[in-house]
Enzyme design. Structure first.
Site, mmCIF file in Angstrom:
data_model
loop_
_atom_site.group_PDB
_atom_site.id
_atom_site.type_symbol
_atom_site.label_atom_id
_atom_site.label_comp_id
_atom_site.label_asym_id
_atom_site.label_seq_id
_atom_site.Cartn_x
_atom_site.Cartn_y
_atom_site.Cartn_z
ATOM 1 N N GLU A 91 8.629 0.495 53.672
ATOM 2 C CA GLU A 91 7.294 0.966 53.361
ATOM 3 C C GLU A 91 7.060 1.199 51.881
ATOM 4 O O GLU A 91 7.976 1.548 51.138
ATOM 5 C CB GLU A 91 7.014 2.246 54.143
ATOM 6 N N CYS B 37 4.172 3.729 45.048
ATOM 7 C CA CYS B 37 5.491 4.293 45.335
ATOM 8 C C CYS B 37 6.303 3.233 46.077
ATOM 9 O O CYS B 37 5.919 2.807 47.166
ATOM 10 C CB CYS B 37 5.297 5.548 46.187
ATOM 11 N N CYS C 193 19.085 5.417 53.404
ATOM 12 C CA CYS C 193 19.655 6.033 52.205
ATOM 13 C C CYS C 193 20.966 6.706 52.589
ATOM 14 O O CYS C 193 21.078 7.297 53.660
ATOM 15 C CB CYS C 193 18.689 7.066 51.628
ATOM 16 N N CYS D 136 20.428 13.860 52.318
ATOM 17 C CA CYS D 136 19.746 15.145 52.076
ATOM 18 C C CYS D 136 19.199 15.646 53.416
ATOM 19 O O CYS D 136 18.563 14.886 54.152
ATOM 20 C CB CYS D 136 18.619 14.969 51.064
ATOM 21 N N CYS E 189 15.415 15.337 54.516
ATOM 22 C CA CYS E 189 14.729 14.063 54.299
ATOM 23 C C CYS E 189 14.871 13.139 55.500
ATOM 24 O O CYS E 189 15.976 12.885 55.979
ATOM 25 C CB CYS E 189 15.313 13.403 53.056
ATOM 26 N N GLY F 144 15.147 5.452 49.925
ATOM 27 C CA GLY F 144 16.363 5.114 49.194
ATOM 28 C C GLY F 144 16.576 5.889 47.910
ATOM 29 O O GLY F 144 15.663 6.503 47.371
ATOM 30 N N GLU F 145 17.818 5.873 47.446
ATOM 31 C CA GLU F 145 18.201 6.454 46.153
ATOM 32 C C GLU F 145 18.291 5.283 45.177
ATOM 33 O O GLU F 145 19.233 4.484 45.232
ATOM 34 C CB GLU F 145 19.553 7.168 46.315
ATOM 35 N N SER G 207 15.468 15.061 41.887
ATOM 36 C CA SER G 207 15.218 15.761 43.133
ATOM 37 C C SER G 207 16.097 17.015 43.107
ATOM 38 O O SER G 207 17.304 16.933 43.285
ATOM 39 C CB SER G 207 15.627 14.802 44.261
ATOM 40 N N ASN H 82 7.108 19.029 54.279
ATOM 41 C CA ASN H 82 6.181 18.398 55.208
ATOM 42 C C ASN H 82 6.928 18.148 56.525
ATOM 43 O O ASN H 82 7.673 17.178 56.624
ATOM 44 C CB ASN H 82 5.739 17.068 54.565
ATOM 45 N N CYS I 93 6.235 12.415 50.482
ATOM 46 C CA CYS I 93 7.588 12.290 49.941
ATOM 47 C C CYS I 93 8.682 12.605 50.963
ATOM 48 O O CYS I 93 8.620 13.592 51.670
ATOM 49 C CB CYS I 93 7.722 13.250 48.768
#
Ligand code: SF4
Length: 367
Positions: free
Chosen positions: A93, A109, A116, A120, A123, A166-167, A220, A296, A339
């Site tokens: 996406e 974005c 990833c 985290c 996430c 992803g990182e 982050s 979120n 995010c």
């Protein structure tokens, strides 16, 4: 014979390939590069000024990798979420975020990996683990396709943030050539100040990025001290806050530029005033700004959204210490494109296993 992919090549590499493999003069590389990155060509047929013979030869020995656009979803606020099919069939996406004001600055974005590895805990993307790195062509194709779409409505992409799935610095091999093409005068022609790479804190790669192409950096952060940050970000166990902040202080920032620190605020976890005091101390004297992002919640998430009052109190502490702090209003809620939620994967309750996998992946990162 395998065909050479051209979209992901830097200008210098394309020039070399054109003269050595295609057997053409180097100005052909300028033409092809402009078609790919300025005009957004998806195939050689579109490159009408090359001549038929050259195009035919290109078709034989080269290819252009394009993502397939599966779906566009536009939210009421104008945010557009693109779903693409990547080259190996995965779904990724990309999100276009228009500025509400009329200054014509709009942000795209992009995703840099499928899944990833960083794990985290807050996430959604991190829950899937790393599936694979996107190639430079796949990263650039997101920009090209989104640009085609928004230009139909007279909109322009002026800023790019690597904050999707992803990182990016875990995929620096492909992110660097993508950045070069985005910034090259003959390519997309964006200034390094218009591109932001967001990282969870891979220190050797931050240094490499600063040396090669010092775009804007976003960190982050999400935790005010090592204990709390390690709890939500396994990467902190390998590169702690002191070293991370030191790497940020050494990053070659241009004049009047700041490093952005993203802080996802989670209710009753990292949203206390004392946490804000610690963040202020950490960033003291650094050209920094903090984006406070109220968590979120997504289906199955263990964390909760903080109250508005808590987030505002956090912001006040930072501001009183002279640190620019913004509360980032989540855009595109309707399409779950805020995010850290650019993923379709289901919540995996085996968090310990995920953490172990993340740790292993992080330990394996080399310079
Ligand atoms: S926050 Fe970023 S680094 Fe962490 S798991 Fe999610 S995508 Fe990866």
């Amino acid at each position: 014979m395998s065909q050479q992919e051209l979209r992901g090549l830097t200008f210098e590499k394309l020039q070399k390939w054109v003269t050595e493999e295609l057997g053409e003069k180097s100005y052909r590389a300028q033409q092809i590069y402009a078609w790919l990155h300025q005009k957004g060509a998806r195939d050689f047929d579109a490159m009408t000024d090359l001549g038929k013979a050259v195009r035919k030869r290109l078709e034989q020995i080269a290819r252009i990798d394009n993502l397939k656009l599966l779906k566009v979803h536009e939210a009421a606020d104008g945010t557009r979420k693109y779903r693409f099919e990547a080259l190996k069939g995965e779904s990724i996406e990309t999100v276009f975020i228009p500025r509400a004001s009329s200054d014509k600055r709009h942000t795209l974005c992009v995703s840099s990996q499928v899944g990833c590895a960083m794990g985290c805990t807050f996430c959604l993307t991190g829950r899937s683990g790393l599936i694979r790195n996107l190639t430079a062509a796949e990263i650039l194709s997101q920009v090209t396709e989104a640009r085609h779409d928004v230009e139909k409505d007279g909109l322009r992409i002026t800023n790019i943030v690597f904050m999707g799935m992803g990182e990016p610095l875990h995929n620096i091999k492909h992110v660097l050539p993508a950045l070069e093409n985005l910034c090259h005068d003959r390519g997309f022609g964006l200034s390094t100040r218009r591109i932001t790479v967001s990282t969870s804190g891979l220190i050797p790669q931050i240094k490499k990025l600063g040396k090669r192409i010092p775009v804007q950096l976003a960190i982050s952060l999400n935790g005010p001290d090592d204990a709390l940050r390690s709890e939500v970000m396994p990467v902190n166990e390998r590169w702690n806050l002191e070293d991370l902040i030191e790497a940020c202080r050494s990053y070659p920032l241009g004049k009047r530029r700041r490093i952005t620190f993203e802080y996802v605020v989670m209710a009753d976890l990292n949203d206390h005033k004392e946490h804000a005091e610690k963040v202020a101390k950490l960033l003291k004297g650094m050209p920094a700004k903090v984006n406070l992002i109220p968590f979120n919640p997504y289906p199955g998430s263990v964390y909760k959204r903080p109250t508005r009052a808590r987030v505002e109190a956090f912001q006040s502490v930072l501001r009183n210490r002279g640190i620019q702090a913004l509360i980032r209003h989540t855009r595109g809620d309707e399409v779950l494109a805020a995010c850290g939620t650019l993923s379709d994967v289901d919540y995996d309750p085996e968090a310990d296993q995920l953490r172990a996998q993340a740790r292993e992946a992080i330990q394996a990162i080399t310079d």
